[in-house]
Structure formats: C-alpha cells, structure tokens
Design a protein around this motif. Structure first.
Motif, PDB file in Angstrom:
ATOM      1  N   GLU A  68       8.976  -0.830  -5.037  1.00  0.00           N
ATOM      2  CA  GLU A  68       9.510  -1.619  -5.586  1.00  0.00           C
ATOM      3  C   GLU A  68       8.826  -2.788  -5.671  1.00  0.00           C
ATOM      4  OE1 GLU A  68      13.840  -2.937  -4.834  1.00  0.00           O
ATOM      5  OE2 GLU A  68      14.146  -0.868  -4.524  1.00  0.00           O
ATOM      6  N   GLU A  69       7.916  -3.579  -4.036  1.00  0.00           N
ATOM      7  CA  GLU A  69       7.147  -3.842  -4.017  1.00  0.00           C
ATOM      8  C   GLU A  69       5.673  -4.297  -4.146  1.00  0.00           C
ATOM      9  OE1 GLU A  69       9.311  -7.230  -1.001  1.00  0.00           O
ATOM     10  OE2 GLU A  69      10.235  -5.543   0.119  1.00  0.00           O
ATOM     11  N   THR A  70       5.189  -4.992  -4.792  1.00  0.00           N
ATOM     12  CA  THR A  70       3.417  -4.122  -4.461  1.00  0.00           C
ATOM     13  C   THR A  70       3.035  -4.580  -3.064  1.00  0.00           C
ATOM     14  OG1 THR A  70       2.686  -6.865  -5.248  1.00  0.00           O
ATOM     15  CG2 THR A  70       3.207  -5.233  -7.200  1.00  0.00           C
ATOM     16  N   ALA A  71       1.949  -4.314  -2.843  1.00  0.00           N
ATOM     17  CA  ALA A  71       1.397  -4.567  -1.531  1.00  0.00           C
ATOM     18  C   ALA A  71       1.135  -6.548  -1.082  1.00  0.00           C
ATOM     19  CB  ALA A  71      -0.416  -3.695  -1.044  1.00  0.00           C
ATOM     20  N   SER A  72       0.653  -6.880  -2.396  1.00  0.00           N
ATOM     21  CA  SER A  72       0.961  -8.344  -2.270  1.00  0.00           C
ATOM     22  C   SER A  72       1.839  -9.686  -2.302  1.00  0.00           C
ATOM     23  CB  SER A  72      -0.894  -9.026  -3.385  1.00  0.00           C
ATOM     24  OG  SER A  72       0.126  -9.279  -4.478  1.00  0.00           O
ATOM     25  N   GLU A  73       3.217  -8.490  -2.525  1.00  0.00           N
ATOM     26  CA  GLU A  73       4.457  -9.380  -1.946  1.00  0.00           C
ATOM     27  C   GLU A  73       4.781  -9.322  -0.807  1.00  0.00           C
ATOM     28  OE1 GLU A  73       6.129  -9.354  -6.842  1.00  0.00           O
ATOM     29  OE2 GLU A  73       6.808  -7.242  -5.285  1.00  0.00           O
ATOM     30  N   ILE A  74       4.646  -7.840  -0.421  1.00  0.00           N
ATOM     31  CA  ILE A  74       4.919  -7.887   1.052  1.00  0.00           C
ATOM     32  C   ILE A  74       3.768  -8.015   2.068  1.00  0.00           C
ATOM     33  CG2 ILE A  74       4.884  -5.745   3.069  1.00  0.00           C
ATOM     34  CD1 ILE A  74       6.267  -3.475   0.622  1.00  0.00           C
ATOM     35  N   THR A  75       2.912  -8.702   1.735  1.00  0.00           N
ATOM     36  CA  THR A  75       1.959  -9.208   2.397  1.00  0.00           C
ATOM     37  C   THR A  75       2.417 -10.526   2.132  1.00  0.00           C
ATOM     38  OG1 THR A  75      -0.292  -7.590   1.864  1.00  0.00           O
ATOM     39  CG2 THR A  75      -0.763 -10.590   2.805  1.00  0.00           C
ATOM     40  N   GLU A  76       2.248 -11.152   1.501  1.00  0.00           N
ATOM     41  CA  GLU A  76       2.920 -12.706   1.423  1.00  0.00           C
ATOM     42  C   GLU A  76       4.235 -13.180   2.230  1.00  0.00           C
ATOM     43  OE1 GLU A  76       3.986 -16.328  -1.993  1.00  0.00           O
ATOM     44  OE2 GLU A  76       2.992 -14.263  -2.503  1.00  0.00           O
ATOM     45  N   LEU A  81       6.122 -14.369   9.823  1.00  0.00           N
ATOM     46  CA  LEU A  81       6.595 -13.689  10.875  1.00  0.00           C
ATOM     47  C   LEU A  81       4.670 -13.586  11.722  1.00  0.00           C
ATOM     48  CD1 LEU A  81       8.923 -11.167   9.463  1.00  0.00           C
ATOM     49  CD2 LEU A  81       9.224 -13.245  10.438  1.00  0.00           C
ATOM     50  N   GLY A  82       3.849 -13.980  11.004  1.00  0.00           N
ATOM     51  CA  GLY A  82       2.358 -13.950  12.105  1.00  0.00           C
ATOM     52  C   GLY A  82       1.792 -12.290  11.967  1.00  0.00           C
ATOM     53  N   TRP A  83       2.132 -12.158  10.736  1.00  0.00           N
ATOM     54  CA  TRP A  83       0.731 -10.445  10.649  1.00  0.00           C
ATOM     55  C   TRP A  83       0.119 -10.722   9.532  1.00  0.00           C
ATOM     56  CZ3 TRP A  83       6.864  -7.985   9.951  1.00  0.00           C
ATOM     57  CH2 TRP A  83       7.594  -7.820  11.302  1.00  0.00           C
ATOM     58  N   ASP A  84      -1.197 -10.591   9.464  1.00  0.00           N
ATOM     59  CA  ASP A  84      -1.498 -10.797   8.946  1.00  0.00           C
ATOM     60  C   ASP A  84      -2.506  -9.517   8.084  1.00  0.00           C
ATOM     61  OD1 ASP A  84      -4.107 -11.307   7.142  1.00  0.00           O
ATOM     62  OD2 ASP A  84      -4.947 -12.163   8.732  1.00  0.00           O
ATOM     63  N   LEU A  85      -1.419  -8.245   6.883  1.00  0.00           N
ATOM     64  CA  LEU A  85      -1.887  -7.458   6.414  1.00  0.00           C
ATOM     65  C   LEU A  85      -2.982  -7.659   5.693  1.00  0.00           C
ATOM     66  CD1 LEU A  85       1.990  -6.814   5.146  1.00  0.00           C
ATOM     67  CD2 LEU A  85       1.113  -6.320   7.476  1.00  0.00           C
ATOM     68  N   ALA A  86      -3.578  -8.498   5.783  1.00  0.00           N
ATOM     69  CA  ALA A  86      -4.770  -8.821   4.461  1.00  0.00           C
ATOM     70  C   ALA A  86      -5.724  -8.319   5.362  1.00  0.00           C
ATOM     71  CB  ALA A  86      -5.361  -9.363   3.892  1.00  0.00           C
ATOM     72  N   GLN A  87      -5.542  -8.385   6.588  1.00  0.00           N
ATOM     73  CA  GLN A  87      -6.725  -8.279   8.022  1.00  0.00           C
ATOM     74  C   GLN A  87      -6.612  -7.222   7.919  1.00  0.00           C
ATOM     75  OE1 GLN A  87      -8.807 -10.571   9.172  1.00  0.00           O
ATOM     76  NE2 GLN A  87      -9.785  -8.759  10.527  1.00  0.00           N
ATOM     77  N   LEU A  88      -5.103  -6.616   8.485  1.00  0.00           N
ATOM     78  CA  LEU A  88      -5.389  -5.251   8.567  1.00  0.00           C
ATOM     79  C   LEU A  88      -6.057  -4.143   7.829  1.00  0.00           C
ATOM     80  CD1 LEU A  88      -2.029  -5.316  10.576  1.00  0.00           C
ATOM     81  CD2 LEU A  88      -3.780  -5.099  11.671  1.00  0.00           C
ATOM     82  N   ILE A  89      -5.650  -4.455   6.768  1.00  0.00           N
ATOM     83  CA  ILE A  89      -6.050  -3.352   6.094  1.00  0.00           C
ATOM     84  C   ILE A  89      -7.621  -3.732   5.029  1.00  0.00           C
ATOM     85  CG2 ILE A  89      -6.173  -3.151   2.828  1.00  0.00           C
ATOM     86  CD1 ILE A  89      -3.006  -4.379   3.069  1.00  0.00           C
ATOM     87  N   GLU A  90      -8.241  -4.773   5.113  1.00  0.00           N
ATOM     88  CA  GLU A  90      -9.358  -4.899   5.510  1.00  0.00           C
ATOM     89  C   GLU A  90     -10.372  -4.068   6.727  1.00  0.00           C
ATOM     90  OE1 GLU A  90     -12.494  -8.519   6.252  1.00  0.00           O
ATOM     91  OE2 GLU A  90     -10.616  -8.939   4.901  1.00  0.00           O
ATOM     92  N   GLU A  91      -9.296  -4.371   7.957  1.00  0.00           N
ATOM     93  CA  GLU A  91     -10.128  -3.198   9.092  1.00  0.00           C
ATOM     94  C   GLU A  91      -9.769  -2.254   9.081  1.00  0.00           C
ATOM     95  OE1 GLU A  91      -7.887  -5.255  12.376  1.00  0.00           O
ATOM     96  OE2 GLU A  91      -9.037  -6.825  12.302  1.00  0.00           O
ATOM     97  N   LYS A  92      -9.341  -1.006   8.011  1.00  0.00           N
ATOM     98  CA  LYS A  92      -9.021   0.130   7.575  1.00  0.00           C
ATOM     99  C   LYS A  92      -7.298   0.555   8.842  1.00  0.00           C
ATOM    100  CE  LYS A  92     -12.172   1.210   4.750  1.00  0.00           C
ATOM    101  NZ  LYS A  92     -11.677   0.222   3.658  1.00  0.00           N
ATOM    102  N   LYS A  93      -7.196  -0.211   9.551  1.00  0.00           N
ATOM    103  CA  LYS A  93      -5.848   0.092  10.426  1.00  0.00           C
ATOM    104  C   LYS A  93      -4.463  -0.051   9.203  1.00  0.00           C
ATOM    105  CE  LYS A  93      -7.729  -2.469  13.544  1.00  0.00           C
ATOM    106  NZ  LYS A  93      -8.149  -3.683  14.934  1.00  0.00           N
ATOM    107  N   LEU A  94      -4.436  -0.277   8.603  1.00  0.00           N
ATOM    108  CA  LEU A  94      -2.920  -0.598   7.192  1.00  0.00           C
ATOM    109  C   LEU A  94      -3.356   0.204   5.617  1.00  0.00           C
ATOM    110  CD1 LEU A  94       0.005  -0.895   7.003  1.00  0.00           C
ATOM    111  CD2 LEU A  94      -0.532  -3.130   6.988  1.00  0.00           C
ATOM    112  N   ALA A  95      -2.439   0.369   5.007  1.00  0.00           N
ATOM    113  CA  ALA A  95      -2.720   1.152   3.668  1.00  0.00           C
ATOM    114  C   ALA A  95      -1.633   0.716   3.431  1.00  0.00           C
ATOM    115  CB  ALA A  95      -3.332   2.268   3.557  1.00  0.00           C
ATOM    116  N   ILE A  96      -1.592   0.314   2.242  1.00  0.00           N
ATOM    117  CA  ILE A  96      -0.103   0.344   1.372  1.00  0.00           C
ATOM    118  C   ILE A  96      -0.498   0.024   0.064  1.00  0.00           C
ATOM    119  CG2 ILE A  96       1.544  -1.210   0.065  1.00  0.00           C
ATOM    120  CD1 ILE A  96       0.797  -4.037   3.060  1.00  0.00           C
ATOM    121  N   ASP A  97       0.119   1.393  -0.321  1.00  0.00           N
ATOM    122  CA  ASP A  97       0.182   2.292  -1.717  1.00  0.00           C
ATOM    123  C   ASP A  97       1.969   2.177  -2.555  1.00  0.00           C
ATOM    124  OD1 ASP A  97      -0.629   3.621  -4.123  1.00  0.00           O
ATOM    125  OD2 ASP A  97      -0.177   5.552  -2.565  1.00  0.00           O
TER     126      ASP A  97
END
Length: 110
Positions: A68-76, A81-97
């Motif tokens: 339902e939600e896109t990666a950018s929506e979940i990241t926002e 909560l203090g979670w930087d999903l964009a940074q984790l994605i950039e570091e290849k520690k997380l992928a959102i599909d």
C-alpha cells in the motif's frame, strides 16, 4: 519416547523493547513470521522497527515489501521516531520494495 520438554526453538532477537522478553528471546530464527491484523494495528510499524533494530544493533540487512505505502511514504512516516530509513537504504542495510497491484473487475457480457 523423546523428552521434548526441554527442547528450545532457536530465536532471533528483535531488539524491540519488551517483545523479546514476552516471546522468550525473539522471533523463530530462520523461519518466516506472519504479522497480521486489521488496518492501523501497527503491522508496518512493528516490521520497520524489527528491520531498523536488526540493521543497527545486529548488523543484519533487511527487506520490506509493501503493498500500500511506497518507500518514500514509509520513510517519511517513521522519521519522527528517529529512524533514518534513507540512510539505511543508502548503506545497503535496508531495501524497501513497493509492489503495486490493482484489481480489475471485468463486466460479464449480457
């Protein structure tokens, strides 16, 4: 007959405060875990926290598939909560599909 009373299931700690305690160490290791519930009950939040904790505390990369939600929506949504999903994605520690599916209803011929 084997004594199964003392046999322990290997667990994967979630890093989520309180959850590891009530589950006896976390989620079953190496097995899929289905998180289900009605809209708004916290399924996505639980899943994202599990992945964030895994990446930051335990060095375990993770993948979140959303329908339902896109990666950018979940990241926002979790930034407060203090979670930087964009940074984790950039570091290849997380992928959102985000898997987009659309139901098409066809009208039956008369």
């Amino acid at each position: 007959m084997k004594n199964l009373q003392n046999k322990q299931l290997s667990k994967c700690p979630t890093g989520i405060h309180g959850l590891d305690e009530i589950t006896g160490g976390g989620l079953p290791k190496g097995r899929p875990t289905l998180i289900c519930g009605s809209a708004g009950c916290g399924k996505t939040l639980l899943s994202v926290e599990f992945l964030v904790q895994g990446a930051t505390k335990y060095g375990e990369p993770g993948i979140l598939m959303t329908f339902e939600e896109t990666a950018s929506e979940i990241t926002e949504n979790v930034t407060s909560l203090g979670w930087d999903l964009a940074q984790l994605i950039e570091e290849k520690k997380l992928a959102i599909d985000h898997v987009h599916s659309q139901l098409i209803l066809l009208k039956q011929p008369a």
